[in-house]
Write a protein that holds these residues in place. Structure first.
Motif, PDB file in Angstrom:
ATOM      1  N   LEU A  74      17.854 -35.297  85.886  1.00  0.00           N
ATOM      2  CA  LEU A  74      17.250 -33.960  85.879  1.00  0.00           C
ATOM      3  C   LEU A  74      18.278 -32.900  85.511  1.00  0.00           C
ATOM      4  O   LEU A  74      17.956 -31.913  84.841  1.00  0.00           O
ATOM      5  N   ARG A  75      19.515 -33.093  85.960  1.00  0.00           N
ATOM      6  CA  ARG A  75      20.536 -32.100  85.622  1.00  0.00           C
ATOM      7  C   ARG A  75      20.895 -32.134  84.138  1.00  0.00           C
ATOM      8  O   ARG A  75      21.381 -31.142  83.586  1.00  0.00           O
ATOM      9  N   GLN A  76      20.645 -33.285  83.485  1.00  0.00           N
ATOM     10  CA  GLN A  76      20.867 -33.360  82.042  1.00  0.00           C
ATOM     11  C   GLN A  76      19.783 -32.612  81.274  1.00  0.00           C
ATOM     12  O   GLN A  76      20.003 -32.152  80.153  1.00  0.00           O
ATOM     13  N   PRO A  85      16.999 -29.335  81.096  1.00  0.00           N
ATOM     14  CA  PRO A  85      17.141 -27.933  81.522  1.00  0.00           C
ATOM     15  C   PRO A  85      16.456 -27.691  82.858  1.00  0.00           C
ATOM     16  O   PRO A  85      15.818 -26.656  83.070  1.00  0.00           O
ATOM     17  N   ALA A  86      16.562 -28.682  83.778  1.00  0.00           N
ATOM     18  CA  ALA A  86      15.831 -28.593  85.052  1.00  0.00           C
ATOM     19  C   ALA A  86      16.329 -27.432  85.893  1.00  0.00           C
ATOM     20  O   ALA A  86      15.538 -26.674  86.472  1.00  0.00           O
ATOM     21  N   VAL A  87      17.656 -27.268  86.001  1.00  0.00           N
ATOM     22  CA  VAL A  87      18.202 -26.199  86.827  1.00  0.00           C
ATOM     23  C   VAL A  87      17.741 -24.847  86.305  1.00  0.00           C
ATOM     24  O   VAL A  87      17.342 -23.963  87.072  1.00  0.00           O
ATOM     25  N   GLN A  88      17.747 -24.690  84.988  1.00  0.00           N
ATOM     26  CA  GLN A  88      17.303 -23.429  84.379  1.00  0.00           C
ATOM     27  C   GLN A  88      15.844 -23.154  84.719  1.00  0.00           C
ATOM     28  O   GLN A  88      15.479 -22.035  85.085  1.00  0.00           O
ATOM     29  N   VAL A  89      14.987 -24.177  84.599  1.00  0.00           N
ATOM     30  CA  VAL A  89      13.560 -24.007  84.909  1.00  0.00           C
ATOM     31  C   VAL A  89      13.377 -23.633  86.381  1.00  0.00           C
ATOM     32  O   VAL A  89      12.594 -22.731  86.717  1.00  0.00           O
ATOM     33  N   LEU A  90      14.099 -24.315  87.273  1.00  0.00           N
ATOM     34  CA  LEU A  90      13.962 -24.056  88.704  1.00  0.00           C
ATOM     35  C   LEU A  90      14.446 -22.663  89.069  1.00  0.00           C
ATOM     36  O   LEU A  90      13.841 -21.972  89.902  1.00  0.00           O
ATOM     37  N   VAL A  91      15.557 -22.234  88.469  1.00  0.00           N
ATOM     38  CA  VAL A  91      16.054 -20.880  88.718  1.00  0.00           C
ATOM     39  C   VAL A  91      15.014 -19.850  88.296  1.00  0.00           C
ATOM     40  O   VAL A  91      14.752 -18.868  89.000  1.00  0.00           O
TER      41      VAL A  91
END
Length: 1010
Positions: A675-677, A679-685
């Motif tokens: 998931l970190r590979q 754009p998961a963090v961007q979507v969650l933010v």
């Protein structure tokens, strides 16, 4: 003299008034006697006597009885004894029930003495002066009855008293003996046989004993103390959780292999390990029985040195004896631990030998059975009931019977194990030896009110028990009858059986009926209220999945919808979710979810719920054992996650929840990395920051965001976590009504990279105030608060680093240091660990932050105003300015954590305490550590399972023992653990341990052991 006093007192009132006073005293006594809650029958018999006396007093007052000194003395004695018994009855109402039961003979003896005194009082009445013969006969007959009156405990009370006396006489220390005794007491005095109720009663009894000490003799006081000690042997004063925690702490302090006996343990005569070592005048130690035989044979020289002895006196070597006992105790525990892996061996002979050894240990002592339970043997033994080898099954049954015999908790644990009761019932139908052991175990289980109703529902159980009822074996027949008497069939059982019979035709129609019938059956399964047992039966035994999965591919949309709803109803049970994954349900579910043209929005939402259920099922031990995961490929992960950006809030939320569950499963690290590979963090933010986002979606996004931060690297987050994101997270913590969401946001804060810029953003955004408000909010849910506070304590560690005094000062000014100290007392193990890390970092700055003493008599130091300042830093210390852990009263709780058992917390606390003996502070710091008794726990850490803790403790002691007074005080205590390290430690540890032994001047003496 006593007669003169009575005469003087009674002569002061008129005879009618004296009659009136005595009558009132007797009536008060009767009323008190009828209100007692103990010895009711005996007090009732006494009150019957007293009621007869009231009638006599009434008749005497109306008669022409002569006013004489004898009559007045009799009335006065009667008055006094009535008050004595009233006081006795009042005490019987007020005192603890256990105390009253144990002292019932004493109470009845007092009642009997008063009865005899009342008989004497009636004898003072001058019968010769009475004209009414009827009154004379009444008094004469009543006097005779009073003299012959005896009061005795009932049978149940006598049984309790005899068991107490037997326990005291035989010094019985077995826990089951005390447990049986307390059950008898509980049944007699009418208290629930529950842990808390029994504990409360025993605590009250102990307090009663303490209160009554001044009024009893030394022998009686000692007897009552012995009774308390006997009862405290039982489980009433200690919960299972407390005992399990205590065992775990002891177990964790041991190694993995039994220790060899030291040479000093062996008797030079018998060459065996001593049981009762005694020292003779030559200074040598021998087994008592062996040296006594040596002397009895006429020898008067030392057997080892052959030196003539000037005395044949034997001096018990208590220290050595205790060391040997502890060595045996330790090795027994290690032996029990070591057997466990052997039971999983493929070698049947090794399993049989291990079971035999385990059975001997369980038979030997109840304490060993307790350890076996704490070690988690019950599931393993249940598993062995399915073994092909009959001897393995019979030995497992025998051990389970031993574990169940004296423990209601173990009965429930056995019954709760998967397929346990079914396996026991299967053994009932096998050969005689095995069936008898199974019957014995079933009898033990049927004595539990929690288990007995379940036993009756096991297929074939009742039939087999009834069959054994007519057995030629008297014991088997008797046990079968007791089982049948114990079992109770409630209406609920009938209902469950009716439902089970209903499901069979339903499943048949679901698989073979017409489309309309299948639709109706699927609708029924989607709407009917099912227990977990029914859900499991429908999937595992009933075969419901196959027909439902076929309906997912049906062209009819309503048929698909009902099938999905039925799967939704069944899938929230983890076992069923795993079965659906294994049977390939995901392919059909994903097809409905991804292909808009095949389904309606509401159907896709229901599919998302089912997928979320399946994802949660992968977060279970069963999924770990079978290595089941929901998403296998990167493409599956990408496709499912991408839906979050293109679907409505309900589907978004369930997909986010599904990924959160998968991230917490055994395959979680891989899922999180993939998931970190993306754009998961961007979507969650973005989901967290969008103001118009639905709260439920934001909550799910925050929870998944937290999962991704658990083991992520700094690069994954630094590009996406900015000032706005930090402000959003702090706002969520401050305002969210969802406690899990606010706790997850706090977890994200604690896991953010330890970047200077991020730390500054946190400080500028008021993170310290937010964290302080979070950890001091007493209204949070206990579970979420526990995890949230752990993360909050961890987050504080970034602000307390000793390299930035300004950050430390800001934390201190908010008042967080005192909260950290409180965490040491009441926090979880992780909270204690992080709090200790922060306090350690604060303490590292204290030496330079402490203010030098001024030439004044008034100043503030760590403990009290004095001319020497802080005991360690020798300056003026304040919590807010010098961060001194002595001033913050953190030293005592840090010391207590050393015995907590959690390795991380112990290590952090030890590091914090060792800041007090850094460099030139060694002597002053050691005095403080000695004063708070910190050095014995540090010595105990030498036996820790953590090599790192052992090394830190050893290093600390190497410094502490530089001081002669510390060496003199603690050398003996440290010697054995250090010797243990020289036998089992790494090469580096061995050499360091040898250096410490050399410090203690014992290396030469003990060198033969290395």
């Amino acid at each position: 003299m006593e007669k003169d006093v009575i005469t003087t007192r009674t002569s002061m009132v008129s005879l009618p008034e004296l009659f009136s006073q005595t009558t009132f005293a007797v009536l008060d006594c009767i009323q008190a006697a009828k209100a007692v809650i103990t010895q009711i029958k005996n007090f009732e018999r006494f009150s019957n006597f007293m009621e007869k006396i009231t009638l006599i007093l009434k008749e005497l007052s109306k008669s022409n009885v002569n006013d004489s000194e004898s009559l007045r003395n009799g009335l006065d004695i009667l008055n006094m004894e009535a008050k004595v018994v009233k006081q006795l009855a009042d005490e019987c109402r007020a005192r603890n029930k256990v105390y009253l039961l144990i002292n019932c003979r004493k109470i009845l003896k007092q009642l009997e003495n008063s009865t005899k005194e009342i008989s004497q009082a009636l004898n003072f009445i001058p019968l010769t002066s009475l004209d009414d013969l009827r009154i004379v006969n009444k008094i004469t007959r009543l006097c005779k009855d009073l003299v012959e009156a005896e009061y005795s405990p009932c049978t149940e009370e006598t049984t309790v008293l005899e068991k107490i006396e037997s326990g005291l006489r035989e010094r019985n220390v077995e826990r089951c003996y005390a447990n049986d005794l307390f059950v008898l007491i509980a049944e007699r005095i009418g208290i629930p046989g529950e842990y808390l109720a029994m504990k409360k009663e025993l605590e009250e009894f102990t307090a009663e004993i303490q209160d009554s000490k001044p009024g009893v003799g030394m022998d009686e006081a000692r007897r009552m103390e012995q009774i308390v000690e006997l009862l405290e042997m039982g489980d009433a004063m200690t919960s299972y959780e407390e005992k399990a925690k205590r065992y775990q702490l002891e177990r964790d302090s041991l190694g993995t292999q039994p220790l060899q006996a030291l040479r000093s343990f062996y008797c030079p005569i018998t060459m065996g390990v001593m049981v009762d070592p005694v020292e003779i005048s030559s200074g040598r130690t021998f087994e008592r029985s062996a040296i006594e035989r040596w002397f009895a044979d006429g020898n008067k020289v030392c057997p080892s040195t052959l030196i003539q002895l000037d005395s044949l006196v034997l001096q018990p070597n208590k220290t050595l004896r205790q060391t040997i006992v502890e060595w045996k105790y330790r090795n027994k525990m290690i032996t029990i631990v070591s057997i466990k892996p052997k039971l999983k061996s493929n070698d049947e002979q090794e399993v049989l030998q291990s079971l035999s050894e385990l059975q001997d240990l369980c038979t030997e002592r109840e304490l060993h059975r307790e350890w076996v339970t704490f070690e988690g043997y019950i599931p393993i033994l249940i598993g062995l009931l399915s073994a092909k080898n009959r001897e393995i099954r019979t030995q497992a049954l025998a051990i389970l019977s031993l574990l169940a015999r004296d423990s209601h908790e173990n009965k429930e644990r056995i019954a709760k194990e998967d397929r346990a009761l079914e396996s026991i019932v299967k053994s009932l139908a096998r050969q005689i030896k095995e069936s008898k052991l199974a019957l014995e175990l079933l009898l033990q289980l049927s004595r539990s009110s929690v288990v007995r109703d379940v036993i009756g529902t096991i297929q074939g159980c009742i039939f087999l028990v009834v069959t054994m009822l007519s057995s030629n074996d008297a014991q088997a027949s008797r046990e079968s009858r007791e089982i049948l008497e114990n079992l109770s069939f409630q209406d609920q059982n009938v209902i469950e059986m009716a439902k089970a019979n209903f499901f069979k035709p339903l499943l048949h129609l679901l698989s073979s009926g017409t489309d309309n019938v299948k639709l109706l059956m699927a609708k029924t399964l989607s709407e009917i209220e099912l227990t977990d047992h029914h859900k499991l039966s429908l999937v595992k035994d009933g075969g419901a999945l196959g027909p439902l999965l076929q309906l997912l591919s049906h062209d009819n949309l309503e048929m698909k919808t009902m099938a999905v709803k039925a799967l939704q109803n069944l899938s929230n049970l983890p076992q069923n979710g795993l079965q659906m994954i294994k049977e390939g349900a995901l392919g059909s579910l994903f097809e409905i979810l991804y292909r808009h043209s095949l389904s309606s929005p509401s159907l896709r939402e229901q599919v998302a719920v089912v997928i979320m259920h399946l994802a949660k099922s992968t977060n279970t031990p069963a999924a770990d054992d079978e290595q089941i995961s929901l998403l296998e490929s990167d493409e599956d992960i990408f496709k499912l996650f991408s839906l979050i950006s293109f679907t409505g809030p309900d589907i978004q939320r369930n997909i986010l929840e599904a990924f959160s569950a998968m991230c917490r499963s055994s395959s979680g690290p891989d899922i999180r990395a993939k998931l970190r590979q993306l754009p998961a963090v961007q979507v969650l933010v973005q989901l967290c920051e969008i103001n118009n986002q639905t709260v439920r979606v934001r909550t799910s996004a925050v929870k998944l965001f937290y999962c991704l931060t658990v083991d992520g690297d700094d690069i994954s987050f630094q590009d996406h976590v900015g000032l706005r994101c930090i402000q959003t997270l702090l706002k969520i913590i401050n305002t969210s009504t969802d406690e899990e969401e606010s706790s997850s946001a706090m977890g994200i804060i604690s896991n953010l990279p330890k970047d200077i810029q991020i730390t500054r953003w946190l400080l500028d955004s008021g993170a310290l105030d937010t964290i302080f408000a979070f950890i001091t909010d007493g209204n949070r849910n206990a579970l979420n608060k526990k995890h949230g506070i752990e993360d909050a304590a961890r987050a504080l560690c970034r602000f307390t680093v000793p390299t930035n005094r300004e950050w430390q000062r800001k934390v201190a000014e908010v008042g967080i240091i005192q909260v950290l100290v409180q965490f040491l007392v009441s926090g979880t193990s992780l909270t204690k660990q992080y709090a200790a890390v922060s306090l350690k970092q604060f303490s590292e700055s204290s030496a330079t932050m402490s203010q030098p003493l001024k030439n004044t008599r008034a100043f503030i130091c760590c403990f009290a105003a004095s001319e020497t300042g802080c005991q360690v830093h020798r300056g003026i210390c304040r919590v807010e300015s010098s961060f001194c852990i002595l001033e913050a009263n953190a030293v005592d709780p840090l010391v207590r954590i050393l015995e907590d058992g959690h390795l991380g917390a112990c290590e952090a606390s030890l590091d914090a305490l060792l800041t007090l003996i850094d460099n030139e502070r060694l002597q002053n710091g050691c005095k403080v550590l000695d004063k708070v008794n910190a050095i014995p726990p540090i010595i105990k850490l030498l036996s820790s399972t953590s090599t790192k803790l052992q090394e830190r403790a050893l290093g600390a002691l190497e410094r502490i023992f530089r001081l002669p007074e510390m060496k003199q005080r603690y050398a003996t205590m440290a010697q054995m653990p250090i010797v243990d390290i020289t036998q089992r430690g790494s090469s580096g540890m061995k050499s360091k341990a040898a250096r410490v032994l050399a410090q203690l001047n014992v290396l030469g003496e003990q060198s033969s052991y290395f």
